[in-house]
Write a protein that holds these residues in place. Structure first.
Motif, PDB file in Angstrom:
ATOM      1  N   GLU A  64      -4.872  -0.141   7.883  1.00 18.47           N
ATOM      2  CA  GLU A  64      -3.583  -0.762   7.553  1.00 18.47           C
ATOM      3  C   GLU A  64      -2.411   0.062   8.091  1.00 18.47           C
ATOM      4  O   GLU A  64      -1.419  -0.488   8.568  1.00 18.47           O
ATOM      5  N   LEU A  65      -2.530   1.367   8.000  1.00 21.51           N
ATOM      6  CA  LEU A  65      -1.478   2.251   8.504  1.00 21.51           C
ATOM      7  C   LEU A  65      -1.343   2.105  10.016  1.00 21.51           C
ATOM      8  O   LEU A  65      -0.233   1.974  10.546  1.00 21.51           O
TER       9      LEU A  65
ATOM     10  N   PRO B 155       3.186  12.303   0.269  1.00 28.15           N
ATOM     11  CA  PRO B 155       2.433  11.045   0.139  1.00 28.15           C
ATOM     12  C   PRO B 155       3.202   9.834   0.682  1.00 28.15           C
ATOM     13  O   PRO B 155       3.546   8.903  -0.052  1.00 28.15           O
TER      14      PRO B 155
ATOM     15  N   GLN C 117      -1.457  14.038   8.841  1.00 28.53           N
ATOM     16  CA  GLN C 117      -0.940  14.394   7.518  1.00 28.53           C
ATOM     17  C   GLN C 117      -0.801  15.904   7.488  1.00 28.53           C
ATOM     18  O   GLN C 117      -1.768  16.630   7.742  1.00 28.53           O
TER      19      GLN C 117
ATOM     20  N   SER D 226      -7.851   4.513   8.144  1.00 28.48           N
ATOM     21  CA  SER D 226      -6.556   3.964   7.707  1.00 28.48           C
ATOM     22  C   SER D 226      -6.140   2.789   8.583  1.00 28.48           C
ATOM     23  O   SER D 226      -5.103   2.830   9.255  1.00 28.48           O
TER      24      SER D 226
ATOM     25  N   GLN E 130       2.274   7.328   2.675  1.00 36.33           N
ATOM     26  CA  GLN E 130       1.577   6.036   2.597  1.00 36.33           C
ATOM     27  C   GLN E 130       1.623   5.448   1.194  1.00 36.33           C
ATOM     28  O   GLN E 130       1.751   4.243   1.029  1.00 36.33           O
ATOM     29  N   GLU E 131       1.523   6.306   0.201  1.00 36.86           N
ATOM     30  CA  GLU E 131       1.483   5.835  -1.178  1.00 36.86           C
ATOM     31  C   GLU E 131       2.866   5.552  -1.744  1.00 36.86           C
ATOM     32  O   GLU E 131       3.009   4.845  -2.737  1.00 36.86           O
ATOM     33  N   THR E 132       3.895   6.106  -1.131  1.00 32.35           N
ATOM     34  CA  THR E 132       5.246   6.049  -1.695  1.00 32.35           C
ATOM     35  C   THR E 132       6.126   4.971  -1.072  1.00 32.35           C
ATOM     36  O   THR E 132       6.873   4.309  -1.787  1.00 32.35           O
TER      37      THR E 132
ATOM     38  N   ASP F 219       6.256  -1.325   2.679  1.00 32.90           N
ATOM     39  CA  ASP F 219       5.916  -1.665   4.066  1.00 32.90           C
ATOM     40  C   ASP F 219       7.117  -1.611   5.002  1.00 32.90           C
ATOM     41  O   ASP F 219       7.026  -1.074   6.106  1.00 32.90           O
TER      42      ASP F 219
END
Length: 176
Positions: free
Chosen positions: A53-54, A100, A75, A51, A102-104, A107
């Motif tokens: 980008e995270l 979720p 997680q 990950s 990261q998906e929700t 930035d």
């Protein structure tokens, strides 16, 4: 922050035995081991390689906040809703995501969430961990209050608030 510091002084003076127990090296060490075990049991580690980008977002926020400690993300395996929490260990930042995230989150929302959790670590690290100790003392009572929202508990909170203010804040530290 004045009320928070007054609460610290109240706990240290009026609940000295409890304060001494929670701040003892043995309890601090056991708490750290408990945090590590809970992370192993309930969450999986998010690796930097899987990950990037995270972790880039974490690094940007940490740089802005001048947080020099290593940050590890997890997680939760038992997610309900969207949330995050700090698993506090001195000199290490462990942030657990629930749901979720990261998906929700956008930035800027993710950056705000990460900053919030890093701020918890900063607060708990101040003054040799005194705010963490106060939280450990008060959390069981708070959870009980959440379960039993009775007038008695609310009256207790009001009395505690008044006692803290009278004993520390408004009297310059002198007791009435």
């Amino acid at each position: 922050m004045a009320w928070h510091r007054a609460l610290l002084e109240y706990l240290k003076n009026e609940e000295a035995e409890l304060w001494d127990w929670f701040s003892s090296n043995k309890v601090v060490s056991e708490a750290a081991e408990s945090v590590r075990l809970e992370l192993l049991k309930s969450a999986y580690r998010i690796d930097r390689d899987s990950s990037p980008e995270l972790y880039a977002a974490v690094d940007r926020v940490a740089d802005r906040m001048s947080a020099a400690m290593p940050v590890t993300l997890y997680q939760s395996q038992h997610a309900s809703g969207l949330n995050a929490s700090l698993a506090f260990l001195p000199d290490e930042v462990h942030i657990v995501f629930y749901g979720p995230i990261q998906e929700t989150l956008a930035d800027d929302e993710l950056a705000a969430l990460l900053a919030h959790e890093l701020a918890h670590h900063e607060l708990f690290s101040l003054d040799e961990g005194e705010f963490l100790i106060a939280g450990q003392i008060l959390t069981p009572w708070w959870r009980m209050r959440q379960r039993w929202r009775s007038r008695t508990n609310l009256a207790f909170l009001a009395a505690l608030h008044g006692t803290v203010l009278r004993s520390s804040c408004c009297t310059g530290g002198r007791r009435n």
